[in-house]
Motif scaffolding. Structure first.
Motif, PDB file in Angstrom:
ATOM      1  N   GLN A  15      19.110  42.483  91.081  1.00  0.00           N
ATOM      2  CA  GLN A  15      19.659  41.326  90.386  1.00  0.00           C
ATOM      3  C   GLN A  15      18.532  40.372  90.067  1.00  0.00           C
ATOM      4  O   GLN A  15      17.629  40.178  90.874  1.00  0.00           O
ATOM      5  CB  GLN A  15      20.713  40.621  91.244  1.00  0.00           C
ATOM      6  N   THR A  16      18.571  39.800  88.874  1.00  0.00           N
ATOM      7  CA  THR A  16      17.578  38.807  88.488  1.00  0.00           C
ATOM      8  C   THR A  16      18.187  37.418  88.637  1.00  0.00           C
ATOM      9  O   THR A  16      19.350  37.210  88.312  1.00  0.00           O
ATOM     10  CB  THR A  16      17.117  38.996  87.032  1.00  0.00           C
ATOM     11  N   SER A  18      17.446  33.583  87.427  1.00  0.00           N
ATOM     12  CA  SER A  18      16.643  32.801  86.506  1.00  0.00           C
ATOM     13  C   SER A  18      17.472  31.648  85.965  1.00  0.00           C
ATOM     14  O   SER A  18      18.691  31.759  85.824  1.00  0.00           O
ATOM     15  CB  SER A  18      16.164  33.681  85.349  1.00  0.00           C
ATOM     16  N   ALA A  19      16.803  30.541  85.664  1.00  0.00           N
ATOM     17  CA  ALA A  19      17.490  29.395  85.071  1.00  0.00           C
ATOM     18  C   ALA A  19      17.850  29.680  83.614  1.00  0.00           C
ATOM     19  O   ALA A  19      18.840  29.177  83.092  1.00  0.00           O
ATOM     20  CB  ALA A  19      16.611  28.149  85.158  1.00  0.00           C
ATOM     21  N   GLN A  20      17.030  30.496  82.948  1.00  0.00           N
ATOM     22  CA  GLN A  20      17.270  30.856  81.552  1.00  0.00           C
ATOM     23  C   GLN A  20      17.814  32.279  81.488  1.00  0.00           C
ATOM     24  O   GLN A  20      17.434  33.128  82.286  1.00  0.00           O
ATOM     25  CB  GLN A  20      15.967  30.789  80.767  1.00  0.00           C
ATOM     26  N   PRO A  21      18.701  32.558  80.544  1.00  0.00           N
ATOM     27  CA  PRO A  21      19.196  33.934  80.422  1.00  0.00           C
ATOM     28  C   PRO A  21      18.084  34.880  79.964  1.00  0.00           C
ATOM     29  O   PRO A  21      17.231  34.513  79.162  1.00  0.00           O
ATOM     30  CB  PRO A  21      20.300  33.829  79.373  1.00  0.00           C
ATOM     31  N   ILE A  22      18.108  36.082  80.511  1.00  0.00           N
ATOM     32  CA  ILE A  22      17.092  37.093  80.178  1.00  0.00           C
ATOM     33  C   ILE A  22      17.800  38.296  79.564  1.00  0.00           C
ATOM     34  O   ILE A  22      18.796  38.778  80.095  1.00  0.00           O
ATOM     35  CB  ILE A  22      16.309  37.527  81.433  1.00  0.00           C
ATOM     36  N   GLY A  59      23.243  39.600  85.358  1.00  0.00           N
ATOM     37  CA  GLY A  59      21.828  39.721  85.701  1.00  0.00           C
ATOM     38  C   GLY A  59      21.536  40.905  86.596  1.00  0.00           C
ATOM     39  O   GLY A  59      20.484  40.978  87.229  1.00  0.00           O
ATOM     40  N   MET A  60      22.445  41.861  86.652  1.00  0.00           N
ATOM     41  CA  MET A  60      22.256  43.028  87.508  1.00  0.00           C
ATOM     42  C   MET A  60      21.787  44.223  86.686  1.00  0.00           C
ATOM     43  O   MET A  60      22.185  44.392  85.540  1.00  0.00           O
ATOM     44  CB  MET A  60      23.554  43.358  88.243  1.00  0.00           C
ATOM     45  N   GLY A  61      20.929  45.040  87.317  1.00  0.00           N
ATOM     46  CA  GLY A  61      20.387  46.192  86.625  1.00  0.00           C
ATOM     47  C   GLY A  61      20.282  47.404  87.514  1.00  0.00           C
ATOM     48  O   GLY A  61      20.432  47.320  88.742  1.00  0.00           O
ATOM     49  N   ALA A  88      11.496  33.891  86.879  1.00  0.00           N
ATOM     50  CA  ALA A  88      12.626  34.671  87.381  1.00  0.00           C
ATOM     51  C   ALA A  88      12.226  35.385  88.668  1.00  0.00           C
ATOM     52  O   ALA A  88      11.050  35.647  88.903  1.00  0.00           O
ATOM     53  CB  ALA A  88      13.070  35.692  86.339  1.00  0.00           C
ATOM     54  N   ARG A  89      13.206  35.686  89.474  1.00  0.00           N
ATOM     55  CA  ARG A  89      13.021  36.476  90.688  1.00  0.00           C
ATOM     56  C   ARG A  89      13.911  37.702  90.595  1.00  0.00           C
ATOM     57  O   ARG A  89      14.979  37.665  89.978  1.00  0.00           O
ATOM     58  CB  ARG A  89      13.423  35.676  91.928  1.00  0.00           C
TER      59      ARG A  89
END
Length: 114
Positions: A15-16, A18-22, A59-61, A88-89
């Motif tokens: 899962q990522t 981040s404050a901004q969408p990726i 945000g999951m991959g 991002a983390r």
């Protein structure tokens, strides 16, 4: 193909945060650039990883990698601080030898087949 020649695969759900969408392309290019810098060309080629799926809403991959490089990839995911220029983390949530097991564990964003 002989079974001895096939790569043994492992799947990682991450899962990522981040404050901004990726976007999926942002994650793909961010992973590529980070892993290439971290491992170098030779180490990168031994990972044999591929981003199979990414859900932009959650945000999951899902990443597939070679069995022998599972822990190397898990460690590298923990060290990521930005993806494609966005802070991002990444957090590895689970790993398994089959996609079916990951779906049984409750990761419903995973599609049936690629």
């Amino acid at each position: 193909m002989y079974s001895a020649l096939k790569l043994k695969k492992r799947y990682i759900v991450f899962q990522t945060k981040s404050a901004q969408p990726i976007s999926e392309e942002g994650v793909k290019s961010g992973l590529y650039s980070f892993l290439l810098r971290f491992f170098g060309e030779y180490g990168y080629s031994k990972l044999a990883y591929k981003l199979l799926q990414f859900d932009e809403k959650t945000g999951m991959g899902l990443i597939r990698c070679e069995r022998g490089s599972l822990y190397d990839l898990l460690g590298a995911l923990a060290l990521i601080e930005n993806l494609n220029g966005k802070k991002a983390r990444t957090i590895a949530l689970a790993s398994s030898g089959t996609i079916k097991t990951l779906r049984e564990r409750g990761f419903d964003f995973i599609k049936e087949k690629e």
